[in-house]
Enzyme design. Structure first.
Site, mmCIF file in Angstrom:
data_model
loop_
_atom_site.group_PDB
_atom_site.id
_atom_site.type_symbol
_atom_site.label_atom_id
_atom_site.label_comp_id
_atom_site.label_asym_id
_atom_site.label_seq_id
_atom_site.Cartn_x
_atom_site.Cartn_y
_atom_site.Cartn_z
ATOM 1 N N LYS A 1 29.356 38.091 3.705
ATOM 2 C CA LYS A 1 29.931 38.138 5.055
ATOM 3 C C LYS A 1 31.134 39.083 5.116
ATOM 4 C CE LYS A 1 30.722 33.660 5.548
ATOM 5 N NZ LYS A 1 30.208 33.107 4.291
ATOM 6 N N ARG B 1 32.348 26.680 11.289
ATOM 7 C CA ARG B 1 31.714 26.168 10.073
ATOM 8 C C ARG B 1 31.254 24.730 10.240
ATOM 9 N NH1 ARG B 1 34.559 29.767 6.253
ATOM 10 N NH2 ARG B 1 33.893 29.442 4.126
ATOM 11 N N ARG C 1 32.646 37.774 -8.244
ATOM 12 C CA ARG C 1 33.422 38.429 -7.188
ATOM 13 C C ARG C 1 34.897 38.583 -7.577
ATOM 14 N NH1 ARG C 1 33.197 36.331 -1.075
ATOM 15 N NH2 ARG C 1 34.161 34.434 -1.852
ATOM 16 N N ARG D 1 39.399 34.940 -6.872
ATOM 17 C CA ARG D 1 39.899 33.889 -5.973
ATOM 18 C C ARG D 1 39.799 32.543 -6.684
ATOM 19 N NH1 ARG D 1 36.890 34.666 -0.249
ATOM 20 N NH2 ARG D 1 36.894 32.416 -0.458
ATOM 21 N N ARG E 1 31.600 24.277 -2.778
ATOM 22 C CA ARG E 1 31.548 25.019 -1.513
ATOM 23 C C ARG E 1 30.121 25.119 -0.985
ATOM 24 N NH1 ARG E 1 34.175 30.378 -3.053
ATOM 25 N NH2 ARG E 1 33.867 31.016 -0.902
HETATM 26 P P1 AMP Z 1 36.095 31.954 3.209
HETATM 27 O O1 AMP Z 1 36.915 33.110 2.785
HETATM 28 O O2 AMP Z 1 35.502 32.131 4.582
HETATM 29 O O3 AMP Z 1 35.042 31.575 2.197
HETATM 30 O O4 AMP Z 1 37.086 30.700 3.333
HETATM 31 C C1 AMP Z 1 37.816 30.223 2.217
HETATM 32 C C2 AMP Z 1 38.248 28.794 2.454
HETATM 33 O O5 AMP Z 1 39.081 28.718 3.619
HETATM 34 C C3 AMP Z 1 37.120 27.792 2.717
HETATM 35 O O6 AMP Z 1 36.507 27.324 1.533
HETATM 36 C C4 AMP Z 1 37.853 26.704 3.482
HETATM 37 O O7 AMP Z 1 38.647 25.909 2.614
HETATM 38 C C5 AMP Z 1 38.822 27.521 4.345
HETATM 39 N N1 AMP Z 1 38.184 27.882 5.634
HETATM 40 C C6 AMP Z 1 37.866 29.131 6.078
HETATM 41 N N2 AMP Z 1 37.283 29.093 7.291
HETATM 42 C C7 AMP Z 1 37.228 27.781 7.631
HETATM 43 C C8 AMP Z 1 36.732 27.072 8.742
HETATM 44 N N3 AMP Z 1 36.126 27.700 9.779
HETATM 45 N N4 AMP Z 1 36.874 25.722 8.763
HETATM 46 C C9 AMP Z 1 37.463 25.072 7.756
HETATM 47 N N5 AMP Z 1 37.932 25.663 6.652
HETATM 48 C C10 AMP Z 1 37.823 27.003 6.575
#
Ligand code: AMP
Length: 220
Positions: free
Chosen positions: A13, A88, A127, A160, A171
């Site tokens: 993404k 999400r 990654r 990360r 996740r």
């Molecule tokens: P990402 O970079 O999109 O994978 O997001 C990293 C982390 O941020 C996720 O594993 C969640 O802990 C938090 N996060 C990001 N977007 C959301 C969302 N829409 N709702 C809840 N937690 C989020």
């Protein structure tokens, strides 16, 4: 154009969002990036978000919806945006609908990047991300030519905390339970575009091309 980019963690993404937002000239709104920035700056939002992020859990909907609402009301979102990593959950999707209604906007399309589980595990654990500018690399598929420094800004490249194997498995479970139902949610609304990359071996450019073609933007 107002777009949501969906898909399991590691589907690409973030990478696709970079190319798509350049091609379509719209802002990239990533809730994950917003949370990581807050963590780095040590704000109260960051401190709260970190508790959930480090273990691969979702930040509570009220917090997440609040930051998205503020961001979508900013001037640069007037002519469109790409949402990456939001919504999400079904309640987040319902909240988004209300926010957009208040702003007098509609969603154009929801892009769903489909990548198989095996490929995702391999992708996420390899990654690496630039600490300074957020550029995304991969140990096997896209290493930086500058070793552990970013090709774009010479920042430090790191893994990360939530890309370690244990957190990745968590996740993926969270995705299946809470986020995957959104595919059907948006399909029912007639907004879904499925972009297939089951084995995860398509080139980044091919996927970008397929998405732009599906969006009907006329991109070659
Ligand atoms: P990402 O970079 O999109 O994978 O997001 C990293 C982390 O941020 C996720 O594993 C969640 O802990 C938090 N996060 C990001 N977007 C959301 C969302 N829409 N709702 C809840 N937690 C989020």
């Amino acid at each position: 154009m107002r777009i949501i980019l969906m898909g399991p963690p590691g589907a690409g993404k973030g990478t696709q969002a970079e190319f798509l937002t350049q091609a379509l000239k719209i802002p990239h709104i990533s809730t994950g990036d917003m949370f990581r920035k807050a963590v780095k700056e040590g704000t109260s939002l960051g401190l709260e978000a970190k508790r959930y992020m480090d273990s691969g859990k979702l930040v509570p909907d009220t917090v997440t919806v609040g930051i998205v609402k503020e961001r979508l009301a900013e001037a640069d979102c007037q002519n469109g945006f790409l949402l990456d990593g939001f919504p999400r959950t079904i309640p987040q999707a319902d909240a988004l609908e209300n926010i957009l209604q208040e702003l007098g906007m509609n969603l154009d399309k929801v892009i769903n990047l489909e990548v198989g589980r095996e490929a995702i595990l391999k992708r996420l654990t390899g990654r690496r991300v630039c600490k300074s500018c957020g550029a995304i690399y991969h140990m096997l598929y896209h290493p930086s030519s500058q070793g552990n420094k970013c090709e774009l800004c010479s920042g430090e490249i790191y893994q990360r905390e939530d890309d370690t194997e244990a957190t990745v498995v968590n996740r993926l479970e969270v995705y299946e339970r809470q986020t995957a139902p959104l595919v059907e949610y948006y399909e029912k609304k007639g907004l879904l575009l499925n972009i297939l990359n089951t084995a995860g071996d398509e080139k980044v450019e091919t996927i970008t091309h397929n998405i732009l073609k599906a969006l009907g933007s006329g991109q070659k």
